[in-house]
Scaffold this motif. Structure first.
Motif, mmCIF file in Angstrom:
data_model
loop_
_atom_site.group_PDB
_atom_site.id
_atom_site.type_symbol
_atom_site.label_atom_id
_atom_site.label_comp_id
_atom_site.label_asym_id
_atom_site.label_seq_id
_atom_site.Cartn_x
_atom_site.Cartn_y
_atom_site.Cartn_z
ATOM 1 N N ALA A 1 0.813 -1.231 0.000
ATOM 2 C CA ALA A 1 0.000 0.000 0.000
ATOM 3 C C ALA A 1 0.844 1.277 0.000
ATOM 4 O O ALA A 1 0.415 2.311 -0.521
ATOM 5 C CB ALA A 1 -0.925 -0.001 1.219
ATOM 6 N N ALA A 2 2.052 1.216 0.559
ATOM 7 C CA ALA A 2 2.848 2.445 0.747
ATOM 8 C C ALA A 2 3.474 2.937 -0.555
ATOM 9 O O ALA A 2 3.801 2.125 -1.435
ATOM 10 C CB ALA A 2 3.945 2.171 1.767
ATOM 11 N N PRO A 3 3.659 4.275 -0.687
ATOM 12 C CA PRO A 3 4.394 4.812 -1.843
ATOM 13 C C PRO A 3 5.852 4.352 -1.791
ATOM 14 O O PRO A 3 6.379 4.100 -0.708
ATOM 15 C CB PRO A 3 4.318 6.333 -1.660
ATOM 16 N N LYS A 4 6.482 4.240 -2.965
ATOM 17 C CA LYS A 4 7.863 3.724 -3.009
ATOM 18 C C LYS A 4 8.746 4.641 -3.855
ATOM 19 O O LYS A 4 8.263 5.285 -4.778
ATOM 20 C CB LYS A 4 7.866 2.321 -3.607
ATOM 21 N N ASP A 5 10.030 4.638 -3.518
ATOM 22 C CA ASP A 5 10.982 5.466 -4.276
ATOM 23 C C ASP A 5 11.518 4.652 -5.456
ATOM 24 O O ASP A 5 12.308 3.723 -5.269
ATOM 25 C CB ASP A 5 12.135 5.891 -3.348
ATOM 26 N N PRO A 6 11.114 5.001 -6.692
ATOM 27 C CA PRO A 6 11.538 4.177 -7.838
ATOM 28 C C PRO A 6 13.057 4.127 -8.001
ATOM 29 O O PRO A 6 13.606 3.065 -8.309
ATOM 30 C CB PRO A 6 10.874 4.847 -9.033
ATOM 31 N N GLU A 7 13.726 5.255 -7.768
ATOM 32 C CA GLU A 7 15.174 5.306 -8.043
ATOM 33 C C GLU A 7 15.976 4.381 -7.129
ATOM 34 O O GLU A 7 17.093 3.996 -7.446
ATOM 35 C CB GLU A 7 15.716 6.732 -7.922
ATOM 36 N N LYS A 8 15.398 4.048 -5.980
ATOM 37 C CA LYS A 8 16.133 3.194 -5.045
ATOM 38 C C LYS A 8 15.852 1.714 -5.283
ATOM 39 O O LYS A 8 16.385 0.861 -4.567
ATOM 40 C CB LYS A 8 15.725 3.554 -3.605
ATOM 41 N N CYS A 9 14.970 1.433 -6.245
ATOM 42 C CA CYS A 9 14.543 0.035 -6.423
ATOM 43 C C CYS A 9 15.229 -0.609 -7.640
ATOM 44 O O CYS A 9 15.169 -0.093 -8.755
ATOM 45 C CB CYS A 9 13.031 0.005 -6.595
ATOM 46 N N THR A 10 15.856 -1.739 -7.403
ATOM 47 C CA THR A 10 16.552 -2.461 -8.478
ATOM 48 C C THR A 10 15.596 -2.856 -9.603
ATOM 49 O O THR A 10 15.939 -2.764 -10.784
ATOM 50 C CB THR A 10 17.221 -3.734 -7.907
ATOM 51 N N VAL A 11 14.369 -3.269 -9.216
ATOM 52 C CA VAL A 11 13.402 -3.704 -10.237
ATOM 53 C C VAL A 11 13.104 -2.533 -11.174
ATOM 54 O O VAL A 11 13.144 -2.668 -12.400
ATOM 55 C CB VAL A 11 12.083 -4.204 -9.592
ATOM 56 N N PHE A 12 12.847 -1.361 -10.567
ATOM 57 C CA PHE A 12 12.540 -0.193 -11.396
ATOM 58 C C PHE A 12 13.732 0.198 -12.270
ATOM 59 O O PHE A 12 13.578 0.494 -13.455
ATOM 60 C CB PHE A 12 12.117 1.003 -10.534
ATOM 61 N N ARG A 13 14.910 0.194 -11.689
ATOM 62 C CA ARG A 13 16.084 0.615 -12.463
ATOM 63 C C ARG A 13 16.321 -0.311 -13.659
ATOM 64 O O ARG A 13 16.693 0.130 -14.751
ATOM 65 C CB ARG A 13 17.321 0.675 -11.559
ATOM 66 N N LEU A 14 16.095 -1.587 -13.449
ATOM 67 C CA LEU A 14 16.253 -2.523 -14.572
ATOM 68 C C LEU A 14 15.163 -2.279 -15.613
ATOM 69 O O LEU A 14 15.423 -2.287 -16.822
ATOM 70 C CB LEU A 14 16.218 -3.967 -14.063
ATOM 71 N N TYR A 15 13.938 -2.045 -15.122
ATOM 72 C CA TYR A 15 12.820 -1.796 -16.040
ATOM 73 C C TYR A 15 13.118 -0.566 -16.886
ATOM 74 O O TYR A 15 12.913 -0.553 -18.095
ATOM 75 C CB TYR A 15 11.538 -1.609 -15.219
ATOM 76 N N ALA A 16 13.643 0.465 -16.223
ATOM 77 C CA ALA A 16 13.927 1.724 -16.918
ATOM 78 C C ALA A 16 14.971 1.533 -18.024
ATOM 79 O O ALA A 16 15.007 2.295 -18.989
ATOM 80 C CB ALA A 16 14.415 2.769 -15.917
ATOM 81 N N SER A 17 15.823 0.514 -17.891
ATOM 82 C CA SER A 17 16.867 0.315 -18.898
ATOM 83 C C SER A 17 16.373 -0.445 -20.125
ATOM 84 O O SER A 17 17.047 -0.464 -21.145
ATOM 85 C CB SER A 17 18.065 -0.412 -18.276
ATOM 86 N N VAL A 18 15.193 -1.071 -20.010
ATOM 87 C CA VAL A 18 14.750 -1.881 -21.153
ATOM 88 C C VAL A 18 13.373 -1.530 -21.706
ATOM 89 O O VAL A 18 13.078 -1.839 -22.864
ATOM 90 C CB VAL A 18 14.755 -3.404 -20.820
ATOM 91 N N ALA A 19 12.518 -0.883 -20.888
ATOM 92 C CA ALA A 19 11.137 -0.640 -21.347
ATOM 93 C C ALA A 19 11.045 0.690 -22.097
ATOM 94 O O ALA A 19 11.891 1.566 -21.913
ATOM 95 C CB ALA A 19 10.195 -0.642 -20.148
ATOM 96 N N PRO A 20 9.999 0.851 -22.935
ATOM 97 C CA PRO A 20 9.800 2.128 -23.623
ATOM 98 C C PRO A 20 9.546 3.257 -22.616
ATOM 99 O O PRO A 20 8.970 3.009 -21.543
ATOM 100 C CB PRO A 20 8.543 1.889 -24.476
#
Ligand code: ADP
Ligand code: TRP
Length: 331
Positions: free
Chosen positions: A225-244
């Motif tokens: 439920a809580a908001p999350k910091d995308p820049e600190k998350c490995t999943v997000f950082r990997l997603y950012a490197s491959v997704a449109p």
């Protein structure tokens, strides 16, 4: 227009970090030049760490299949295996005779291991000389490499300069091309993705395996439920490197809004990896299932590479006074 060259050590199977951080940018640089580029699988260098013959061969094919699957055009460029051009070891000897001991003793690759000298082979010590020979043999001008190779390129330029001063202008001084703009991709444990940490994502291999690895990516215990910091998350950082870009922005908003779990983000990442690398995965599978086709490509590359190599070596032999060997011949 310049001659691009780079070597890829066959010490393991290439991972997502290698694909985005090294392979794709090198292919792009090669495509931006009208001259054919030289790309080789550095299996002689891999011998400094690998002693299992079948592992060495498996890695060589894995690396070869990866570069071809990622779009390296072997008809336009020269793609070969380092050990198929024996001239390189001969040149390495000549260069080693001009290389001062302290230059090698100061190299990072040696220093890292020098705490335990009994473990350091002469091959590891002279690794930078063989690398200089790789580059100078083909008169390369631009060498795309990671920042970790900066010193090796400096050593190459120093050795080339020493040779030119001693024997007359023979070698071009190569320029490194660093990939500043590429960020270092994190692995599934959050550290730099590296085969030495067993934290890699093998995006061209089996999808079930990839799915399992993606699910193992380490995340913090923030509740769904809580908001999350995308820049600190490995999943997000990997997603950012491959997704449109639009999809990345959407995921960023979901992180910030809360109510979006890491499990969902991992599924989105897996889908993005599956889709983004689908054609490469298929091409990789085909090259791996047909090693003789891969061998044919490498043999054609080796012939082209050797014709350049013997010319350079002929000039070198003549310059240093090995006159009886001054006529280059292709055996
Ligand atoms: P590894 O760390 O897995 O042993 P290498 O050192 O063989 O990888 O990497 C070869 C090249 O791939 C490096 O010079 C670098 O440019 C690139 N590379 C490796 N790991 C990463 C990463 N995590 N992110 C971006 N690029 C990477
Ligand atoms: N040492 C390089 C690496 O570990 C591989 C390499 C070998 C190389 N010979 C080369 C790179 C010549 C560029 C040019 O990444």
């Amino acid at each position: 227009m310049s001659r691009v060259l780079t070597g890829i050590q066959s010490s393991g199977k290439p991972h997502l970090g290698n694909l985005l951080g090294a392979i794709s940018p090198a292919i792009e640089l090669a495509e931006s030049q009208s001259e054919p580029a030289y790309f080789f699988i550095a299996d002689l260098h891999a011998l400094t760490s690998i002693r299992d013959p079948s592992q060495l061969q498996g890695n060589t094919y894995a690396v070869g299949a990866t570069w071809l699957a990622c779009g390296l055009n072997p008809d336009k460029h020269v793609f070969f295996r380092q050990s198929d051009v024996p001239e390189v070891t001969e040149l390495a000897w000549y260069l080693s005779c001009l290389t001062p001991y302290p230059m090698l003793a100061n190299s990072h690759s040696f220093k890292e291991k020098s705490a335990n000298l009994a473990e350091v082979s002469a091959g590891l010590f002279t690794y930078p000389v063989l690398m200089a020979a790789d580059i100078l043999l083909y008169q390369a001008e631009l060498v795309p490499v990671g920042k970790d190779q900066k010193q090796h390129l400096e050593i190459t330029r120093d050795i080339a300069g020493a040779f030119n001063r001693t024997y007359g202008e023979t070698f071009k001084l190569p320029e490194p091309v660093f990939r500043e703009e590429v960020m270092v991709l994190p692995g599934i444990d959050g550290r730099k993705m590296s085969k030495s940490y067993d934290n890699t994502l093998d995006v061209l291999g089996d999808l079930d395996e990839l799915h399992k690895r993606v699910k193992r990516i380490v995340t913090d215990p923030t509740p769904v439920a809580a908001p999350k910091d995308p820049e600190k998350c490995t999943v997000f950082r990997l997603y950012a490197s491959v997704a449109p870009a639009a999809a990345v922005e959407e995921m960023r908003q979901r992180y910030l809004a809360g109510g979006y779990g890491y499990g969902q983000a991992k599924e989105a990442l897996f889908e993005a990896l599956r889709e983004r690398f689908a054609p490469q995965r298929e091409a990789y599978r085909e090259w791996r299932s047909d090693p003789s086709a891969l061998e044919r490509v490498l043999q054609i590359g080796a012939e082209k590479a050797r014709s350049t190599a013997v010319q350079t070596l002929g000039r070198v032999r003549q310059a240093i006074g090995l006159l009886s060997l001054s006529k280059p011949t292709l055996s």
